[in-house]
Design an enzyme around this catalytic site. Sequence first.
Site, mmCIF file in Angstrom:
data_model
loop_
_atom_site.group_PDB
_atom_site.id
_atom_site.type_symbol
_atom_site.label_atom_id
_atom_site.label_comp_id
_atom_site.label_asym_id
_atom_site.label_seq_id
_atom_site.Cartn_x
_atom_site.Cartn_y
_atom_site.Cartn_z
ATOM 1 N N ARG A 117 8.774 8.504 -4.029
ATOM 2 C CA ARG A 117 10.116 8.787 -4.550
ATOM 3 C C ARG A 117 10.382 8.156 -5.918
ATOM 4 O O ARG A 117 11.389 8.442 -6.550
ATOM 5 C CB ARG A 117 11.179 8.322 -3.541
ATOM 6 N N SER A 164 17.898 -11.261 -54.370
ATOM 7 C CA SER A 164 18.042 -10.062 -53.544
ATOM 8 C C SER A 164 17.009 -8.997 -53.914
ATOM 9 O O SER A 164 16.545 -8.946 -55.048
ATOM 10 C CB SER A 164 19.441 -9.475 -53.735
ATOM 11 N N ASN A 209 15.809 -20.158 -49.240
ATOM 12 C CA ASN A 209 16.841 -19.133 -49.092
ATOM 13 C C ASN A 209 16.238 -17.765 -49.403
ATOM 14 O O ASN A 209 15.683 -17.550 -50.481
ATOM 15 C CB ASN A 209 17.981 -19.430 -50.063
ATOM 16 N N THR A 227 3.462 -0.162 8.939
ATOM 17 C CA THR A 227 3.471 -1.569 8.521
ATOM 18 C C THR A 227 2.590 -2.458 9.410
ATOM 19 O O THR A 227 1.977 -3.404 8.923
ATOM 20 C CB THR A 227 4.918 -2.111 8.483
ATOM 21 N N ALA A 232 0.816 -1.214 0.000
ATOM 22 C CA ALA A 232 0.000 0.000 0.000
ATOM 23 C C ALA A 232 0.850 1.266 0.000
ATOM 24 O O ALA A 232 0.328 2.372 0.001
ATOM 25 C CB ALA A 232 -0.923 0.002 1.220
HETATM 26 C C1 UD1 Z 1 10.769 -1.399 7.172
HETATM 27 C C2 UD1 Z 1 10.993 -1.832 8.603
HETATM 28 C C3 UD1 Z 1 12.498 -1.748 8.913
HETATM 29 C C4 UD1 Z 1 13.259 -2.616 7.941
HETATM 30 C C5 UD1 Z 1 12.928 -2.233 6.505
HETATM 31 C C6 UD1 Z 1 13.509 -3.250 5.558
HETATM 32 C C7 UD1 Z 1 9.017 -1.191 9.863
HETATM 33 C C8 UD1 Z 1 8.427 -0.226 10.810
HETATM 34 N N1 UD1 Z 1 10.256 -0.956 9.482
HETATM 35 O O1 UD1 Z 1 11.134 -0.024 7.068
HETATM 36 O O2 UD1 Z 1 12.743 -2.179 10.238
HETATM 37 O O3 UD1 Z 1 14.653 -2.494 8.186
HETATM 38 O O4 UD1 Z 1 11.509 -2.228 6.280
HETATM 39 O O5 UD1 Z 1 13.316 -2.841 4.234
HETATM 40 O O6 UD1 Z 1 8.374 -2.167 9.503
HETATM 41 N N2 UD1 Z 1 3.460 -0.368 3.740
HETATM 42 C C9 UD1 Z 1 2.093 -0.426 3.654
HETATM 43 N N3 UD1 Z 1 1.348 0.393 4.429
HETATM 44 C C10 UD1 Z 1 1.900 1.257 5.309
HETATM 45 C C11 UD1 Z 1 3.300 1.333 5.401
HETATM 46 C C12 UD1 Z 1 4.051 0.496 4.612
HETATM 47 O O7 UD1 Z 1 1.550 -1.219 2.875
HETATM 48 O O8 UD1 Z 1 1.146 1.964 5.985
HETATM 49 C C13 UD1 Z 1 4.279 -1.255 2.926
HETATM 50 C C14 UD1 Z 1 5.146 -0.509 1.921
HETATM 51 O O9 UD1 Z 1 4.462 -0.407 0.691
HETATM 52 C C15 UD1 Z 1 6.349 -1.425 1.800
HETATM 53 C C16 UD1 Z 1 6.443 -2.080 3.162
HETATM 54 O O10 UD1 Z 1 5.178 -1.932 3.764
HETATM 55 O O11 UD1 Z 1 6.133 -2.430 0.833
HETATM 56 C C17 UD1 Z 1 7.534 -1.473 4.048
HETATM 57 O O12 UD1 Z 1 7.259 -0.117 4.291
HETATM 58 P P1 UD1 Z 1 8.382 0.971 4.248
HETATM 59 O O13 UD1 Z 1 7.758 2.293 4.516
HETATM 60 O O14 UD1 Z 1 9.193 0.828 3.031
HETATM 61 O O15 UD1 Z 1 9.236 0.560 5.536
HETATM 62 P P2 UD1 Z 1 10.768 0.921 5.793
HETATM 63 O O16 UD1 Z 1 10.860 2.311 6.288
HETATM 64 O O17 UD1 Z 1 11.574 0.527 4.635
#
Ligand code: UD1
Length: 453
Positions: A18, A394, A366, A84, A13
């Site tokens: 970026r 050709s 050919n 997450t 999600a």
């Molecule tokens: C996360 C971990 C971090 C780890 C790193 C590895 C947490 C809090 N941190 O950080 O410890 O070292 O991954 O890559 O878990 N996502 C959602 N909904 C949300 C937030 C995130 O679906 O509300 C999804 C994102 O799309 C992504 C994944 O969860 O696929 C990870 O989220 P992201 O924000 O990238 O976490 P990091 O800061 O990388």
Amino acid sequence: MSRDQIAIIVLAAGMGTRMKSATPKVLHRVAGRTMLDLVLDEGARLKPKRTVVVAGPDTEGVANQAQAHSLNAQVAIQKKRLGTAHAVRAAEKTLGKFDGTVLVLFGDSPLIRAETLKRMVRALKSRKKPTLAFLGFRPDDLGSYGRFALGPDGAPTRIVEARDITPDMDVSDICNGGAMAADGRHLFKLLAKVKNANSQKEYYLTDLVAIAAKQGLGTAIVECSAEEPLGVNSRFDLAVVEQEMQHRLRMDALAGGVTMIDPTTVFLTWDTKLGRDIVIEPNVVFGPSVSVADGVQIRAFCHIEGAAIGPGNIIGPFARLRPGAKLGADVHVGNFVEVKNATLEDGVKANHLTYLGDARVGTQTNVGAGTITCNYDGYGKYHTDIGANVFIGSDVALVAPVKVGDGAVIGAGSVVTKDVAADALVVTRAEQKEIKGWAKRRRETRAKQKKKT
Ligand code: UD1
Ligand code: MG
């Protein structure tokens, strides 16, 4: 329900701001396949009972892609992106009661191998019966990863997110790779306890470690190589992950009996099928859906997609095979030859400067330099059917729809607009005229004119 069953939740999600893209992040492609599909492919190898993809509210494409995968994933929507842990909770209803092992994967981390996931599942069954298993790795650059704090017995006590680490904290150099395996009987109860008291005001999945520890439930770390947890947040990361995936595909090809003079210049796709004793020269690009049979030579600078290349073929240098190119055995396709939606039967040779589109070329025929199948009249596409043992001189234009019978000969420079009978000769060019001494006379006249001026 068996405790051995596996459910997979893929978090997808994230906004992917970026990436600066109109396409949701997890739908960007690595080695020709979306990151979401790559994650689901690895998950599929664990034969999960259930799969739920957590998508954002405005990412219909993500939901469609998830449902199209052979895993038949269900989709849960996370209405607000609150972290997450919040994202995993968004999958709770869709998943329903599940007391097997729940694997949580990130949709933007497509390099984690099924073998590693299997180790995580096995870790839950280890002697101490931990409730959670997190992926750990030791990167050269600790970057923005969460880090494990370890107790005196070496077991993790909590994970601290990089931005929440203070100098007085005793955290290890082991980073959190993101993926997590959890005992389904505890997962959602633990998740309900997660608070958002941190610098980002987000519900962190990583807080589960400390919450579990407080209840006397253990967490295991399953370590993996430094490249597996690589995640994609930017186009730069995407390029890094692509490079790693290409490295893997090249290593697989080499291990499978393919010679590559410079593997770093050969670009493969997730589904490229290569036989044995194939030689691929430098600078060759494979698009999706290509199969190459045994004993094929692919010479430098070829671009190949959607093509089936038969045994013993010699392709290139500088050949382009487009979707629907089907080549039999011992076919030669040489420099500046393009083949699209065309079958070249056994032993066909088209060695120079040719376009064969919407066509069949019969065995041993050919095709001379500069032959073009004129398949398009600005409105429709038409078929050219060339028989076996035909000799095409050709610079021949075959204006489709048109048929050339077996064994026919087409003279160089002909424009063929009508069907040609088997074994016939067709020549459509103007007859040759010869004027004796003309060139000599002109030379002499010109020389005289030059003297006067
Ligand atoms: C996360 C971990 C971090 C780890 C790193 C590895 C947490 C809090 N941190 O950080 O410890 O070292 O991954 O890559 O878990 N996502 C959602 N909904 C949300 C937030 C995130 O679906 O509300 C999804 C994102 O799309 C992504 C994944 O969860 O696929 C990870 O989220 P992201 O924000 O990238 O976490 P990091 O800061 O990388
Ligand atoms: Mg991330």
